[in-house]
Write an enzyme that holds these catalytic residues in place. Structure first.
Site, PDB file in Angstrom:
ATOM      1  N   CYS A   2      -2.181   0.128 -11.158  1.00 31.33           N
ATOM      2  CA  CYS A   2      -0.418  -0.996 -11.884  1.00 31.33           C
ATOM      3  C   CYS A   2       0.655  -0.574 -12.470  1.00 31.33           C
ATOM      4  CB  CYS A   2      -0.565  -1.866 -13.043  1.00 31.33           C
ATOM      5  SG  CYS A   2      -2.263  -2.951 -13.512  1.00 31.33           S
ATOM      6  N   ARG A  27       3.788   0.476  -5.112  1.00 35.59           N
ATOM      7  CA  ARG A  27       2.181   0.306  -5.441  1.00 35.59           C
ATOM      8  C   ARG A  27       1.730  -0.954  -5.267  1.00 35.59           C
ATOM      9  NH1 ARG A  27       2.552   4.131 -10.417  1.00 35.59           N
ATOM     10  NH2 ARG A  27       0.473   3.523 -11.040  1.00 35.59           N
ATOM     11  N   TRP A  75      -2.000  -5.930 -11.070  1.00 38.30           N
ATOM     12  CA  TRP A  75      -2.718  -5.799 -10.079  1.00 38.30           C
ATOM     13  C   TRP A  75      -3.916  -6.160 -10.775  1.00 38.30           C
ATOM     14  CZ3 TRP A  75      -2.833  -5.064  -4.711  1.00 38.30           C
ATOM     15  CH2 TRP A  75      -3.913  -5.446  -3.953  1.00 38.30           C
ATOM     16  N   ASN A 101      -2.778  -0.129 -18.122  1.00 33.53           N
ATOM     17  CA  ASN A 101      -3.073   0.504 -16.675  1.00 33.53           C
ATOM     18  C   ASN A 101      -5.035   0.266 -16.762  1.00 33.53           C
ATOM     19  OD1 ASN A 101      -3.698   0.259 -14.132  1.00 33.53           O
ATOM     20  ND2 ASN A 101      -2.435   2.751 -14.277  1.00 33.53           N
ATOM     21  N   GLY A 102      -5.040   0.235 -15.925  1.00 33.24           N
ATOM     22  CA  GLY A 102      -7.156   0.621 -16.162  1.00 33.24           C
ATOM     23  C   GLY A 102      -7.641  -0.585 -16.282  1.00 33.24           C
ATOM     24  N   GLU A 484     -15.834   5.632  11.851  1.00 27.96           N
ATOM     25  CA  GLU A 484     -14.824   5.259  11.187  1.00 27.96           C
ATOM     26  C   GLU A 484     -14.316   6.866  11.363  1.00 27.96           C
ATOM     27  OE1 GLU A 484     -13.519   3.316   9.525  1.00 27.96           O
ATOM     28  OE2 GLU A 484     -12.494   4.434   7.888  1.00 27.96           O
ATOM     29  N   LYS A 488     -10.020   6.464  12.525  1.00 29.01           N
ATOM     30  CA  LYS A 488      -8.992   7.056  12.090  1.00 29.01           C
ATOM     31  C   LYS A 488      -8.725   7.047  12.974  1.00 29.01           C
ATOM     32  CE  LYS A 488      -8.755   4.529   9.180  1.00 29.01           C
ATOM     33  NZ  LYS A 488      -9.946   3.921   8.778  1.00 29.01           N
ATOM     34  N   GLU A 491      -5.790   4.755  15.156  1.00 31.33           N
ATOM     35  CA  GLU A 491      -5.165   4.038  14.589  1.00 31.33           C
ATOM     36  C   GLU A 491      -3.445   4.888  14.275  1.00 31.33           C
ATOM     37  OE1 GLU A 491      -7.535   3.084  11.012  1.00 31.33           O
ATOM     38  OE2 GLU A 491      -6.962   1.332  11.205  1.00 31.33           O
ATOM     39  N   HIS A 507     -28.349   8.989  26.662  1.00 32.76           N
ATOM     40  CA  HIS A 507     -28.374   7.796  26.846  1.00 32.76           C
ATOM     41  C   HIS A 507     -26.944   7.441  27.742  1.00 32.76           C
ATOM     42  CE1 HIS A 507     -32.672   6.429  25.751  1.00 32.76           C
ATOM     43  NE2 HIS A 507     -32.143   7.091  24.409  1.00 32.76           N
ATOM     44  N   LYS A 609      -1.828  -4.349   8.003  1.00 32.07           N
ATOM     45  CA  LYS A 609      -2.418  -4.101   7.153  1.00 32.07           C
ATOM     46  C   LYS A 609      -3.691  -5.253   6.574  1.00 32.07           C
ATOM     47  CE  LYS A 609      -3.746  -1.444   3.422  1.00 32.07           C
ATOM     48  NZ  LYS A 609      -4.832  -0.745   4.563  1.00 32.07           N
TER      49      LYS A 609
HETATM   50  C1  F6R Z   1      -8.767   0.087   9.829  1.00 35.95           C
HETATM   51  C2  F6R Z   1      -8.175  -0.796   9.205  1.00 35.95           C
HETATM   52  C3  F6R Z   1      -9.085  -2.198   9.158  1.00 35.95           C
HETATM   53  C4  F6R Z   1      -9.279  -3.572   8.360  1.00 35.95           C
HETATM   54  C5  F6R Z   1     -10.060  -4.303   8.773  1.00 35.95           C
HETATM   55  C6  F6R Z   1     -10.982  -5.223   7.957  1.00 35.95           C
HETATM   56  O1  F6R Z   1      -8.460   1.717   9.024  1.00 35.95           O
HETATM   57  O2  F6R Z   1      -7.958  -0.759   7.902  1.00 35.95           O
HETATM   58  O3  F6R Z   1      -9.796  -1.493  10.746  1.00 35.95           O
HETATM   59  O4  F6R Z   1     -10.319  -2.612   8.356  1.00 35.95           O
HETATM   60  O5  F6R Z   1      -9.367  -5.183   8.836  1.00 35.95           O
HETATM   61  O6  F6R Z   1      -9.318  -5.277   6.903  1.00 35.95           O
HETATM   62  P1  F6R Z   1      -9.657  -5.959   5.065  1.00 35.95           P
HETATM   63  O7  F6R Z   1     -11.118  -5.484   5.052  1.00 35.95           O
HETATM   64  O8  F6R Z   1      -8.167  -6.154   4.681  1.00 35.95           O
HETATM   65  O9  F6R Z   1     -10.692  -7.549   5.486  1.00 35.95           O
END
Ligand code: F6R
Length: 614
Positions: A2, A27, A75, A101-102, A484, A488, A491, A507, A609
């Protein structure tokens, strides 16, 4: 988390507060509110949604001009993002307004105590308990700062609190434990805020509050004490950042900031969940234990990074509960006619809570009478709303498109769920659960240790600038960590990268290995069956074919040393917890490489996002 601001001085507090809230919009938040003290009364306006909703409310129901005000962007954690749950919260007796906040861990007990003495609550939040407690103290004649200290002594958890009293038109009092708070020092005016971005327009002189401190602020005085009332040392500093750097707390990217927030995010996710009697607190809509005992299959459904968190969780959940656990990419799930019955538990992981593929999977699962538990970071989002139960990860808003703290907190929340199921079904003894919980609770400082030692990874990114492809290998829970790490890089650094189970090398993928190909290898802790030794053999195999080996192995593991071109040490943890420390250097490597390549780390090309289309 928050955004918080408080102001006392000659300006129109409402305007200063709203301007500060706007500067903290980055934020992330889902409601906003403001309170001022005028003519011996507290007046407040608060609205769900964006600050524009609050503006509209203020246009219809204006607030008078006053020199003391507090404001908040929330939030949601406890209680959905509604007008009533938005901050500030005003005590039932009208004496104080408070923002927070918290997470107040023991709020349920305190709320019950207040309700037993006929205090009527207006919201579902944990925050309101603090407002009501403070209102009661102040109405009994206690000085506002003394009252704040008395209330803080009763709270467990993490909090920044800022409060004003209707009868003190120039004074605000704030407190801090495990949650940020800075004081902005002006001339004849002062500010408090969760970060300097909120007041940077007015002053660059600031004081950082320490742990468990209370600050008492008027336009001309700032007094800092500890929770016992002893005067405390202050740490003044000058803000040298510009506004955009201030929003990111001095980091160049939100992603980097979020990587560094991971110790706190994991700690907050664990906070208040586990009680010594072994019970786990599911945030909403409990599924009766009797139903959980009948579960004969778990299917974890998620996308991208969340899917990889699910892959990690499978190892722990099967090990602890002895229930078969599948992990499925959400966009594939409903098209393969999965076998689902009334005794199937579907667990969905989603940071945003709005991912369309995951949502469709939930709808499909519920049509087939499965129970659905959502693990989600966004309170009130569609996915938790459409699920039978939800465990919120308390990571705070994730702004960088590439998920980082989302991953670690999803793993932590899945582990809580796994332990809870083990407890309900009697597949682990209480002391075993307690031991794992102890280990989990000990991970945040270890994550911090990894963060403190990342310089070699940053240097590595500079050395790897010209590389065309990077491979990642792992076994057991190290395999999803490898996936993962590769995701990263794809992406944000737009670099070809693949993750493999190390045992699969022979394999096929080993054909990719040639002179100079960088391969990151996540080595399991020593002594875990033969897993560790097998991975050491895999390192030798690729090195013999010319690979440049970047080895992530625990402290004290000498066996890997002869085969590691670059060796990054991880803190010693048990195998199942290793992803919580091993993922962090891979996140940072990608962030650093993308930065060096001049890419927009927070908003990589073609990505959003929140993916709200199938
Ligand atoms: C990778 C990334 C995406 C999300 C995926 C699921 O860094 O951000 O692969 O993890 O789109 O998103 P959520 O968790 O919001 O359902």
């Amino acid at each position: 988390m928050c955004g918080i601001i408080g102001y006392t001085g000659p300006r129109v507090a409402r305007e200063v507060v709203i301007a500060g809230l706007r500067r903290m919009e980055y934020r992330g938040y889902d409601s906003a509110g403001v309170a001022i003290v005028a003519d011996g009364r507290i007046e407040y306006r608060k609205k769900a949604g964006k600050i524009t909703n609050l503006d509209a409310e203020l246009a219809v129901h204006p607030l008078p001009d006053a020199g003391l005000g507090i404001g908040h962007t929330r939030w949601a954690t406890h209680g959905g993002p509604t007008d009533a749950n938005a901050h500030p919260h005003v005590s039932a007796n009208g004496r104080v307004a408070l923002i927070h906040n918290g997470i107040i861990e023991n709020f349920a007990t305190l709320r019950a105590e207040l309700q037993a003495s006929d205090v009527v609550f207006a919201s579902q939040t944990d925050t309101e308990t603090a407002a009501q407690l403070l209102g009661r103290e102040v109405a009994a004649g206690t000085d506002l700062a003394d009252a704040m200290r008395a209330v803080c002594a009763r709270l467990e958890g993490a909090f920044t609190l800022v409060a004003v009293d209707a009868q003190e038109p120039e004074r605000l009092v704030a407190a801090r434990r495990n949650s940020p708070l800075v004081v902005g020092v002006g001339q004849g005016e002062n500010f408090v805020a969760s970060d300097v971005a909120a007041f940077i327009e007015f002053t660059r002189h600031a004081i950082e509050l320490g742990q468990d401190q209370v600050v008492d602020v008027t336009p001309t005085s700032i007094t800092v004490t500890d929770f016992a009332g002893n005067l405390a040392q202050t740490h003044p500093f000058e803000v040298t950042w510009d506004l955009s750097a201030a929003e990111k707390a001095g980091y160049d990217w939100f992603m980097r900031k979020e990587i560094y927030e991971q110790p706190g995010a994991v700690a907050d996710t664990l906070l208040g969940r586990y009680h010594p009697d072994g019970s786990l607190k599911l945030d909403e809509l409990h599924i009766p234990e009797a139903e959980l005992r009948l579960i004969d299959k778990i299917i974890i459904v998620a996308c991208g990074t969340a899917y990889y968190a699910g892959l990690v969780a499978k190892y722990a959940i099967e090990h602890w509960t002895r229930i078969a656990c599948e992990v499925e990419i959400a966009s594939e799930f409903r098209y393969r006619d999965p076998i689902i019955t009334g005794s199937t538990l579907v667990v969905t992981l989603s940071q945003s809570g709005e991912t369309a593929d995951t949502l469709m999977a939930i709808r499909h699962a519920r049509e087939q009478h499965a129970k659905v538990i959502a693990i989600c970071n966004t309170n009130g989002a569609t996915i938790p709303r459409e699920s039978d139960a939800v465990i919120y990860t308390h990571a705070g808003p994730e702004i960088g498109v590439a998920s980082t703290k989302g991953f670690l907190t999803q793993v932590a929340a899945c582990y809580l769920l796994g332990l809870y199921l083990a407890q309900v079904r009697g597949t682990m003894y209480d002391d075993e659960i307690h031991a794992v919980m102890g280990e989990l609770a000990a991970t945040p400082p270890l994550i911090q240790k990894v963060l403190d030692e990342l310089d070699p990874i940053k240097q590595l990114a500079a050395d790897f600038l010209g590389k065309k492809s990077v491979l990642f290998l792992g076994r057991h829970v190290g395999y999803p960590v490898a996936l993962e790490g590769a995701l990263k890089l794809k992406e944000i650094a737009y670099l070809h990268a693949e993750g493999f189970p190390a045992g699969e090398l022979k394999h096929g993928p080993i054909a990719l290995v040639e002179d100079g190909v960088p391969i990151f290898i996540v080595v399991p802790p020593q002594g875990r069956d033969q897993l560790h030794d097998k991975v050491v053999s895999n390192i030798q195999e690729v090195r013999a074919r010319g690979a440049l080996t970047v080895v992530l192995a625990e402290e004290g593991d000498a066996e890997v040393e002869p085969y590691a071109d670059i060796l990054f040490r991880l803190p010693r943890v048990s195998t199942l917890l290793q992803p919580l420390v091993a993922t962090v250097p891979l996140q940072m490597f990608a962030c650093e490489l993308a930065t060096l390549k001049g890419y927009d780390v927070d908003q990589p090309r073609n990505l959003a996002k929140s993916v709200t289309v199938e």
